[in-house]
Design a protein around this motif. Structure first.
Motif, short mmCIF file in Angstrom:
data_model
loop_
_atom_site.label_atom_id
_atom_site.label_comp_id
_atom_site.label_asym_id
_atom_site.label_seq_id
_atom_site.Cartn_x
_atom_site.Cartn_y
_atom_site.Cartn_z
N HIS A 1 4.85 13.42 -8.54
CA HIS A 1 4.56 12.29 -7.66
C HIS A 1 5.86 11.82 -7.02
O HIS A 1 6.89 11.68 -7.69
N PRO A 2 5.87 11.55 -5.71
CA PRO A 2 7.13 11.20 -5.05
C PRO A 2 7.75 9.90 -5.52
O PRO A 2 8.95 9.68 -5.32
N ASN B 1 6.90 8.08 3.80
CA ASN B 1 5.82 8.87 4.40
C ASN B 1 5.26 9.92 3.45
O ASN B 1 4.06 10.22 3.49
N ILE B 2 6.11 10.51 2.61
CA ILE B 2 5.59 11.48 1.63
C ILE B 2 4.74 10.74 0.61
O ILE B 2 3.64 11.19 0.24
N TRP B 3 5.21 9.60 0.16
CA TRP B 3 4.44 8.74 -0.73
C TRP B 3 3.12 8.35 -0.05
O TRP B 3 2.05 8.38 -0.66
N THR C 1 14.46 9.29 -6.45
CA THR C 1 14.51 7.90 -6.00
C THR C 1 13.14 7.25 -6.14
O THR C 1 12.11 7.90 -6.01
N MET C 2 13.16 5.94 -6.36
CA MET C 2 11.93 5.19 -6.59
C MET C 2 11.94 3.92 -5.76
O MET C 2 12.98 3.29 -5.56
N SER D 1 12.40 9.00 1.00
CA SER D 1 12.59 7.94 0.02
C SER D 1 11.29 7.15 -0.04
O SER D 1 10.82 6.65 0.98
N PRO D 2 10.64 7.09 -1.21
CA PRO D 2 11.06 7.72 -2.47
C PRO D 2 10.71 9.21 -2.47
O PRO D 2 9.85 9.66 -1.73
#
Length: 815
Positions: free
Chosen positions: A480-481, A427-429, A488-489, A471-472
């Motif tokens: 950048h997330p 969700n952040i991404w 984490t990616m 996550s990520p």
């Protein structure tokens, strides 16, 4: 007064329930009440009554979509014998989802959250005979749409606004799961009768102080109105007993127990998993029992010279994560039980995994799941239940989120296996990169949950377990997330846009999602897909392929690695093989980067129905070639050949506590008859515990004379192996008659022994094509000339012989 009295209202406990359609688009013939199972779901009740076909079969999923738009009413009657207690409560551990609860004509309350339990005071409402309990459920799809319309539409993936309601997101359909939005009493329901005081909750938090175990037990108490007599709270663990007398009205009591010379709990591969019984009692009024393991877990995300790491440590020892993402193990989760969890979690254990990530579009799993993880040493990364969407932070959503999070943390915090609480999935991404900001127009989207509410709850209720915002995530608001250098990616350009060789372009610190699709076992596929003729783009086949352009991506993903299939049998084998190779390619690269890279969590271990997906084990429990590939690359000791700076190296990762010392022989061979030796070199491999080395290969073996007709065979004296090919299979000269097979019956099945006369690449046996009950013990075996391998098949009678399509290899695709 004697101890709390419990009366189960489940089917197993003797309650007889019915369910009927109350309103909505109901087909003819489904209007009268039918027997219901509690816990259960309306789909499974209708299926048991013979009123609907199997939702998983053919294209029935779409034909049954009306169920999710229909209101359903569950009803039972029961007698009640007065027991002298002052308080009676109806306790529902899980209602799915928008429900109105009525007892003897009195509305007890409304619910709208599948992820939490509810308790209703029914004191004075019970009668001796014929109590009527009715739970009316609103159609979940219609409810979600109405909530989205009234509260405002927040961006989301997929076609239903699942983020408007606190219900399992994937229940509305996902890119691997069916749209079977359920309703029902999905967890146990009961009456509790008590006086004065009862246990409301227990949080036993176990940790280590040197070689001593320290258990801090938080006991929340509920008191009846007018209670005046106090109680004594007692905690027993590891041969120690502590107690405290508390006055009436005390809300919470905290007791600390110390166990001398405790045995520490470790994840698998790092030590044993001792568990200690904990007993909590309130005099003779109420009691609670559970188990704990003594361990300390920390998470290091502090910036370093390479960016920012993601390092989980257990008892001060860093853990290299070899994991998988876990989704609900059945689209109808009430069919799951301890035996089904044991079977599926054994798939993780047998593949060499040490962590499962419970993904945020599913559920907080049953106690059975976490108990087995405790016993098996499988670390659990637990997402809070937010996935691929923006979420309102306004009321009533915020209060529901807080209530469910508090219940989840309270229930799960005791588990030794619990390693990470994670705020959300992607969700952040999504906020940063998926075009949400314009439609949100400044509205809240969940940030307050992930950065304030949820970490605050974890810090309050489970301070011994690390929290991750998402996550990520890169653990910095200004990065950048999904940055490979930090935290984490998720790697999803592979599969969606680019060839799997792109994995080598990344140097990720930790990969918490990545994956590649492949079809389920043949017997699983044809049990639900009945297209004539069977075709990758057939109508029913595409019902069982939920990813956007999924089968086109399977085709594109072959790239130059494998040729396009000639028929449906080749399609099935080619795409399963390509799935396994893609993931091996990524994990071998990640492990060769150790200690820069500290782990990988593949998407995904399991399926929730028969489908073409990223899973390693299909919806019928059959291990795909990917599972066997994971077993090899998730072994504690891994050899792999990798390109580095215009040369080849042997990368060795030793994820064990014992030094690895062996003589390695690297042989350049011909792919043709006899596998002629063209060059050979040996060296001594020395790898310290929990470390890795890179060993350069000399040109004599590292540079081919004929790339299309040669390969490298790497063998350690301890049996470890690796292979390297200088060119893709579409250009590699592989013999079509490189091997022969023989069949020998055994007591529990049969053996198939394959002997190679030339390079036989990626041999695989698919006995389920002969008998769906058959299982094989190995897959993706490569042999040089003169070598043999025996596949053992259990659960089926021996055939006279095996060949294509039961016995496959890369050779028969490209020769």
């Amino acid at each position: 007064m004697t101890s709390l009295k419990t009366v189960p209202l489940t089917t197993e406990g003797g309650a007889a329930w019915t369910v009927r359609a109350a309103a909505g688009p109901v087909p003819e013939g489904i209007t009268t009440p039918v027997a219901a199972t509690v816990p259960g779901e309306v789909h499974t009740d209708l299926l048991a009554a013979g009123l609907i076909p199997d939702p998983f079969d053919g294209d029935n999923e779409g034909k049954l979509a009306w169920i999710g738009r229909t209101d359903w009413s569950y009803r039972t009657t029961f007698d009640w014998a007065a027991d002298g207690h002052a308080v009676q409560e109806l306790v529902a551990d899980g209602l799915d989802t928008a429900a109105t609860v009525t007892l003897n004509g009195t509305e007890l309350g409304k619910t709208c959250n599948q992820h939490r339990g509810y308790r209703f005071d029914v004191t004075g409402l019970l009668v001796a005979e014929g109590n009527e309990l009715v739970i009316d459920f609103a159609g979940p799809v219609r409810t979600a749409e109405e909530l989205a319309e009234s509260l405002g539409l927040w961006p989301h993936t997929n076609h239903h606004p699942y983020n408007a309601i606190r219900k399992m997101a994937s229940n509305f359909g996902w890119d691997w799961g069916p749209d079977v939005a359920t309703a029902g009493i999905w967890r146990p329901i009961r009456l509790e009768s008590w006086s004065d005081v009862r246990i409301d909750s227990v949080r036993p938090l176990a940790g280590l102080d040197g070689d001593r175990g320290v258990l801090t037990t938080h006991v929340a108490l509920a008191w009846a109105d007018g209670a005046t007599e106090g109680t004594t709270v007692t905690v027993e663990v590891g041969g120690t007993t502590v107690s405290e007398k508390v006055a009436a009205g005390t809300g919470t009591v905290q007791l600390t127990s110390t166990v001398e010379s405790v045995d520490a709990w470790w994840p698998r591969g790092y030590g044993e998993q001792p568990l200690y019984d904990v007993a909590v009692a309130l005099d003779d009024r109420d009691s609670w029992r559970g188990r704990v393991g003594f361990r300390n877990i920390t998470l290091n995300v502090a910036p370093d010279k390479d960016g920012g790491p993601f390092v989980l440590s257990v008892n001060d020892k860093p853990i290299y994560v070899r994991g998988a993402n876990w989704i609900p193990d059945d689209a109808f989760v009430t069919r799951l039980n301890r035996p089904t969890y044991e079977t599926s979690l054994q798939d993780a254990v047998d593949a060499g995994m040490n962590l499962l990530r419970v993904w945020g579009g599913g559920i907080y799993e049953s106690d059975d799941f976490y108990d087995i993880c405790d016993e098996q040493g499988l670390l659990v990364w637990q997402d809070f239940l937010f996935a691929c969407a923006a979420y309102s932070e306004d009321e009533p959503m915020r209060s529901e989120v807080e209530a469910e999070a508090r219940q989840a943390v309270t229930r799960l915090s005791r588990h030794a296996s619990l390693a990470v609480w994670n705020g959300n999935n992607e969700n952040i991404w999504g906020y940063v990169e998926w075009g949400w900001r314009a439609p949100l127009a400044g509205r809240s989207w969940g940030e307050g949950y992930y950065f304030d509410l949820l970490p605050g709850i974890v810090a309050e209720l489970d301070p011994r377990t690390p929290y991750s915002q998402g996550s990520p995530f890169s653990y910095d608001h200004f990065i950048h997330p999904n940055d490979e250098r930090n935290g984490t990616m998720h790697i999803w350009d592979v599969w969606n846009q680019v060839d799997y060789t792109t994995y080598r372009k990344y140097k990720p610190r930790f990969v918490s999602e990545f994956g590649f699709q492949g079809p389920p076992a043949w017997s699983t596929l044809v049990s639900v897909v009945h297209d004539e003729p069977l075709d990758p783009y057939g109508r029913q086949m595409l019902v069982h392929q939920k990813a956007f352009e999924g089968n086109l991506k399977l085709e594109r993903g072959l790239g130059e690695h494998l040729p396009k299939w000639k028929d449906i049998d080749d399609w099935h084998w080619t795409t399963q093989l390509n799935q396994a190779r893609a993931i091996v390619y990524g994990i071998e690269h990640f492990r060769s980067l150790f200690p820069l890279n500290t782990g990988a969590i593949v998407w995904q271990l399991n399926d929730n129905w028969p489908v073409v997906s990223w899973a390693a084990v299909d919806g019928h429990g059959i291990r795909k070639p990917l599972w066997f590939a994971l077993k090899r690359v998730y072994a504690e000791r891994l050899l792999t050949v990798q390109p580095r700076d215009n040369e080849l190296v042997v990368a060795a990762h030793n994820d064990s506590d014992v030094a690895w010392s062996t003589e390695v022989t690297v042989t350049r061979r011909s792919t043709g008859a006899g596998s002629e030796v063209l060059a050979r070199e040996t060296f001594v491999l020395e790898v310290e515990p929990r470390s890795a080395t890179l060993s350069s290969l000399p040109a004599s073996v590292g540079v081919p004379g004929d790339a299309a007709g040669e390969y490298l065979e790497v063998r350690g004296g301890d049996g470890s192996t690796a292979y390297w090919y200088f060119i893709e299979d579409t250009a590699l000269r592989l013999s079509g008659d490189a091997y022969a097979a023989s069949v020998t019956p055994t007591e529990d099945g049969y053996d198939v022994t394959v002997t190679a006369a030339a390079l036989a690449k990626d041999l695989a046996l698919f006995p389920d094509r002969l008998d769906p009950a058959a299982r094989v013990d190995s897959c993706l075996v490569t042999l040089s000339a003169g070598e043999s391998h025996t596949f053992h098949v259990s659960g089926a009678a021996a055939p006279a012989q095996v060949g294509v399509p039961v016995l496959r290899s890369a050779n028969d695709l490209v020769s």
